[in-house]
Write a protein that holds these residues in place. Structure first.
Motif, PDB file in Angstrom:
ATOM      1  N   PRO A 203       0.840  -1.203   0.000  1.00  0.00           N
ATOM      2  CA  PRO A 203       0.000   0.000   0.000  1.00  0.00           C
ATOM      3  C   PRO A 203       0.872   1.250   0.000  1.00  0.00           C
ATOM      4  CG  PRO A 203      -0.843  -1.596   1.561  1.00  0.00           C
ATOM      5  CD  PRO A 203       0.472  -2.132   1.080  1.00  0.00           C
ATOM      6  N   TYR A 204       0.466   2.246  -0.736  1.00  0.00           N
ATOM      7  CA  TYR A 204       1.290   3.433  -0.932  1.00  0.00           C
ATOM      8  C   TYR A 204       1.103   4.457   0.184  1.00  0.00           C
ATOM      9  CZ  TYR A 204       2.840   2.030  -5.608  1.00  0.00           C
ATOM     10  OH  TYR A 204       3.444   1.389  -6.663  1.00  0.00           O
ATOM     11  N   PHE A 205       1.966   5.462   0.189  1.00  0.00           N
ATOM     12  CA  PHE A 205       1.914   6.513   1.207  1.00  0.00           C
ATOM     13  C   PHE A 205       0.685   7.394   1.022  1.00  0.00           C
ATOM     14  CE2 PHE A 205       6.311   5.285   1.561  1.00  0.00           C
ATOM     15  CZ  PHE A 205       6.614   5.503   2.889  1.00  0.00           C
ATOM     16  N   GLU A 206       0.437   7.824  -0.206  1.00  0.00           N
ATOM     17  CA  GLU A 206      -0.650   8.753  -0.483  1.00  0.00           C
ATOM     18  C   GLU A 206      -1.826   8.033  -1.125  1.00  0.00           C
ATOM     19  OE1 GLU A 206       0.960  11.890  -2.856  1.00  0.00           O
ATOM     20  OE2 GLU A 206       2.220  12.657  -1.234  1.00  0.00           O
ATOM     21  N   LYS A 207      -3.040   8.359  -0.694  1.00  0.00           N
ATOM     22  CA  LYS A 207      -4.283   7.812  -1.240  1.00  0.00           C
ATOM     23  C   LYS A 207      -4.389   6.302  -1.070  1.00  0.00           C
ATOM     24  CE  LYS A 207      -4.818  11.476  -4.638  1.00  0.00           C
ATOM     25  NZ  LYS A 207      -4.993  11.829  -6.054  1.00  0.00           N
ATOM     26  N   ALA A 208      -3.609   5.750  -0.148  1.00  0.00           N
ATOM     27  CA  ALA A 208      -3.647   4.293   0.030  1.00  0.00           C
ATOM     28  C   ALA A 208      -4.998   3.821   0.546  1.00  0.00           C
ATOM     29  CB  ALA A 208      -2.540   3.853   0.990  1.00  0.00           C
ATOM     30  N   GLY A 209      -5.633   4.647   1.395  1.00  0.00           N
ATOM     31  CA  GLY A 209      -6.889   4.229   1.992  1.00  0.00           C
ATOM     32  C   GLY A 209      -7.993   3.997   0.985  1.00  0.00           C
ATOM     33  N   SER A 210      -7.950   4.725  -0.145  1.00  0.00           N
ATOM     34  CA  SER A 210      -9.012   4.574  -1.137  1.00  0.00           C
ATOM     35  C   SER A 210      -8.752   3.410  -2.088  1.00  0.00           C
ATOM     36  CB  SER A 210      -9.154   5.869  -1.948  1.00  0.00           C
ATOM     37  OG  SER A 210      -7.975   6.118  -2.689  1.00  0.00           O
ATOM     38  N   LEU A 211      -7.517   2.935  -2.141  1.00  0.00           N
ATOM     39  CA  LEU A 211      -7.166   1.876  -3.074  1.00  0.00           C
ATOM     40  C   LEU A 211      -7.037   0.519  -2.413  1.00  0.00           C
ATOM     41  CD1 LEU A 211      -4.438   3.676  -5.221  1.00  0.00           C
ATOM     42  CD2 LEU A 211      -6.878   3.553  -5.631  1.00  0.00           C
ATOM     43  N   TYR A 212      -6.704   0.500  -1.146  1.00  0.00           N
ATOM     44  CA  TYR A 212      -6.440  -0.761  -0.451  1.00  0.00           C
ATOM     45  C   TYR A 212      -7.300  -0.845   0.804  1.00  0.00           C
ATOM     46  CZ  TYR A 212      -2.117  -0.605  -3.208  1.00  0.00           C
ATOM     47  OH  TYR A 212      -1.192  -0.528  -4.223  1.00  0.00           O
ATOM     48  N   LEU A 213      -7.753  -2.048   1.132  1.00  0.00           N
ATOM     49  CA  LEU A 213      -8.470  -2.230   2.389  1.00  0.00           C
ATOM     50  C   LEU A 213      -7.483  -2.368   3.543  1.00  0.00           C
ATOM     51  CD1 LEU A 213     -11.385  -4.595   1.358  1.00  0.00           C
ATOM     52  CD2 LEU A 213     -11.323  -2.114   1.465  1.00  0.00           C
ATOM     53  N   ASN A 214      -6.287  -2.861   3.264  1.00  0.00           N
ATOM     54  CA  ASN A 214      -5.247  -2.976   4.297  1.00  0.00           C
ATOM     55  C   ASN A 214      -4.181  -1.916   4.029  1.00  0.00           C
ATOM     56  OD1 ASN A 214      -6.379  -5.303   5.533  1.00  0.00           O
ATOM     57  ND2 ASN A 214      -5.631  -6.527   3.829  1.00  0.00           N
ATOM     58  N   SER A 215      -4.439  -0.665   4.455  1.00  0.00           N
ATOM     59  CA  SER A 215      -3.469   0.382   4.212  1.00  0.00           C
ATOM     60  C   SER A 215      -2.400   0.382   5.305  1.00  0.00           C
ATOM     61  CB  SER A 215      -4.139   1.743   4.093  1.00  0.00           C
ATOM     62  OG  SER A 215      -5.197   1.878   4.972  1.00  0.00           O
ATOM     63  N   PHE A 216      -1.276   1.054   5.011  1.00  0.00           N
ATOM     64  CA  PHE A 216      -0.126   1.098   5.903  1.00  0.00           C
ATOM     65  C   PHE A 216      -0.080   2.411   6.676  1.00  0.00           C
ATOM     66  CE2 PHE A 216       3.452  -1.904   4.281  1.00  0.00           C
ATOM     67  CZ  PHE A 216       2.581  -2.972   4.337  1.00  0.00           C
ATOM     68  N   MET A 217       0.460   2.339   7.884  1.00  0.00           N
ATOM     69  CA  MET A 217       0.870   3.532   8.616  1.00  0.00           C
ATOM     70  C   MET A 217       2.375   3.676   8.421  1.00  0.00           C
ATOM     71  SD  MET A 217      -1.361   3.084  12.107  1.00  0.00           S
ATOM     72  CE  MET A 217      -0.963   4.743  12.661  1.00  0.00           C
ATOM     73  N   ASP A 218       2.931   4.807   8.850  1.00  0.00           N
ATOM     74  CA  ASP A 218       4.355   5.042   8.617  1.00  0.00           C
ATOM     75  C   ASP A 218       5.221   3.970   9.256  1.00  0.00           C
ATOM     76  OD1 ASP A 218       6.460   7.013   7.572  1.00  0.00           O
ATOM     77  OD2 ASP A 218       7.097   6.719   9.659  1.00  0.00           O
ATOM     78  N   SER A 219       4.791   3.453  10.407  1.00  0.00           N
ATOM     79  CA  SER A 219       5.578   2.409  11.070  1.00  0.00           C
ATOM     80  C   SER A 219       5.654   1.149  10.213  1.00  0.00           C
ATOM     81  CB  SER A 219       4.984   2.081  12.441  1.00  0.00           C
ATOM     82  OG  SER A 219       3.646   1.616  12.302  1.00  0.00           O
ATOM     83  N   HIS A 220       4.577   0.848   9.473  1.00  0.00           N
ATOM     84  CA  HIS A 220       4.590  -0.317   8.588  1.00  0.00           C
ATOM     85  C   HIS A 220       5.578  -0.121   7.442  1.00  0.00           C
ATOM     86  CE1 HIS A 220       0.273  -0.774  10.145  1.00  0.00           C
ATOM     87  NE2 HIS A 220       0.976  -1.754  10.678  1.00  0.00           N
ATOM     88  N   HIS A 221       5.605   1.088   6.887  1.00  0.00           N
ATOM     89  CA  HIS A 221       6.548   1.378   5.811  1.00  0.00           C
ATOM     90  C   HIS A 221       7.991   1.242   6.317  1.00  0.00           C
ATOM     91  CE1 HIS A 221       3.470   2.699   3.015  1.00  0.00           C
ATOM     92  NE2 HIS A 221       2.984   3.529   3.915  1.00  0.00           N
ATOM     93  N   SER A 222       8.237   1.724   7.522  1.00  0.00           N
ATOM     94  CA  SER A 222       9.587   1.655   8.099  1.00  0.00           C
ATOM     95  C   SER A 222      10.006   0.213   8.363  1.00  0.00           C
ATOM     96  CB  SER A 222       9.643   2.457   9.404  1.00  0.00           C
ATOM     97  OG  SER A 222       9.335   3.815   9.183  1.00  0.00           O
ATOM     98  N   THR A 223       9.075  -0.591   8.877  1.00  0.00           N
ATOM     99  CA  THR A 223       9.382  -1.993   9.159  1.00  0.00           C
ATOM    100  C   THR A 223       9.659  -2.757   7.869  1.00  0.00           C
ATOM    101  OG1 THR A 223       7.961  -1.915  11.112  1.00  0.00           O
ATOM    102  CG2 THR A 223       8.542  -4.083  10.278  1.00  0.00           C
ATOM    103  N   LEU A 224       8.869  -2.477   6.838  1.00  0.00           N
ATOM    104  CA  LEU A 224       9.094  -3.109   5.541  1.00  0.00           C
ATOM    105  C   LEU A 224      10.472  -2.734   4.998  1.00  0.00           C
ATOM    106  CD1 LEU A 224       8.251  -4.654   2.987  1.00  0.00           C
ATOM    107  CD2 LEU A 224       7.109  -2.555   2.205  1.00  0.00           C
ATOM    108  N   ALA A 225      10.837  -1.462   5.099  1.00  0.00           N
ATOM    109  CA  ALA A 225      12.143  -1.009   4.607  1.00  0.00           C
ATOM    110  C   ALA A 225      13.272  -1.705   5.350  1.00  0.00           C
ATOM    111  CB  ALA A 225      12.261   0.504   4.751  1.00  0.00           C
ATOM    112  N   ALA A 226      13.140  -1.837   6.666  1.00  0.00           N
ATOM    113  CA  ALA A 226      14.181  -2.516   7.445  1.00  0.00           C
ATOM    114  C   ALA A 226      14.332  -3.962   6.989  1.00  0.00           C
ATOM    115  CB  ALA A 226      13.840  -2.454   8.931  1.00  0.00           C
ATOM    116  N   CYS A 227      13.205  -4.613   6.733  1.00  0.00           N
ATOM    117  CA  CYS A 227      13.214  -6.013   6.286  1.00  0.00           C
ATOM    118  C   CYS A 227      13.898  -6.146   4.925  1.00  0.00           C
ATOM    119  CB  CYS A 227      11.790  -6.533   6.225  1.00  0.00           C
ATOM    120  SG  CYS A 227      11.634  -8.231   5.625  1.00  0.00           S
TER     121      CYS A 227
END
Length: 283
Positions: A203-227
């Motif tokens: 799920p993307y940073f912008e407009k994610a809520g309208s495109l995905y039912l499982n949207s990300f918060m910033d912590s999710h993006h950070s955890t994904l990047a670390a992985c």
């Protein structure tokens, strides 16, 4: 580095409509698969959604196996149903009533969301995806509830064409693994495997809520990047909307800007960014 992704010469295989779907990246992904000698390998999408790119690569013989993972139980149910019971699913497509009354019935099945009956939930998910505006599952039907719009509820439900796509999926079903796991778990599992390419489209940073039912918060993006950064020696690529935060999270990785057409509500061209692991050979 900037490039424009070609929007043609892509196989349309997925039965699902997805706003921002990545089937149009097929030419670029095919080039990467070949450059990295992955044609006998496994291609993995931890955030599959419509899985357009994965299915295109499989059915044209570019990869031998694909993994379609989605945490959303409704999307997972669809993929499980269409790969495990393609004949029964095709019959449901063939006999489907394309009316607002049927839309309301399928909407209720989807809202209740019973994954234990994955065929029923999977079909309801598919029905709404094909009859809703832009394919957004929590949207309304094409043409509106009163069916006074320019297009009607059946505008994106070509039964013959959809049944043919399901037939093609059935022919390759033994090469498709469908899972319902957290995307991070899938990345950790497959990043250590030989001859495997992971394409992460979260799920993307912008407009994610309208495109995905499982949207990300910033912590999710950070955890994904670390992985992913920890797995820089594996073969993976990632796509995101082109926002400054992506450059921060992946500052040590190679990045490439590309343009993509979106069809949610109206067709617009957006710049996105592709991030590459260190070991991925680029051409």
């Amino acid at each position: 580095m900037s490039t424009s992704m070609r929007q043609h010469k892509k196989p349309i295989i997925s039965p699902l409509r997805y706003p921002g779907g990545k089937a149009s990246l097929y030419p670029r992904l095919r080039t990467l698969v070949r450059a990295n000698a992955m044609t006998e390998g496994t291609y993995v999408e931890p955030y599959a959604g419509g899985a357009g790119a994965a299915l295109g690569l499989l059915i044209t013989g570019e990869v031998q196996r694909i993994v379609i993972n989605d945490l959303d139980p409704a999307i997972y149910s669809f993929w499980l149903a269409v790969t495990k019971h393609p004949g029964e699913f095709s019959q449901m497509v063939k006999t489907a009533d394309l009316t607002v009354d049927e839309w309301l019935r399928q909407k209720e099945i989807y809202s209740i969301g019973s994954p234990e009956n994955y065929l029923k939930l999977g079909f309801a998910t598919f029905y709404l995806n094909r009859t809703n505006r832009s394919g957004v599952l929590n949207g309304g039907p094409i043409g509106g509830m009163d069916q006074t719009g320019n297009y009607k509820i059946d505008a994106r439900f070509n039964k013959e064409g959809l049944i043919e796509r399901i037939r093609l999926l059935a022919l390759h079903s033994k090469q498709i693994k469908v899972t319902n796991s957290d995307g991070l778990a899938v990345i950790r599992k497959y990043s250590s495997r030989h001859n495997t390419l992971i394409y992460a489209d979260p799920p993307y940073f912008e407009k994610a809520g309208s495109l995905y039912l499982n949207s990300f918060m910033d912590s999710h993006h950070s955890t994904l990047a670390a992985c992913l950064n920890r797995a820089a020696g594996s073969k993976w690529l990632l796509t995101y909307d082109n926002v400054p935060r992506v450059a921060e999270l992946y500052r040590e990785r190679r990045r490439e800007i590309f343009s993509l057409n979106y069809s949610a509500h109206r067709v617009v061209k957006a710049n996105e960014v592709m991030v590459f692991s260190d070991s991925l050979v680029l051409v």
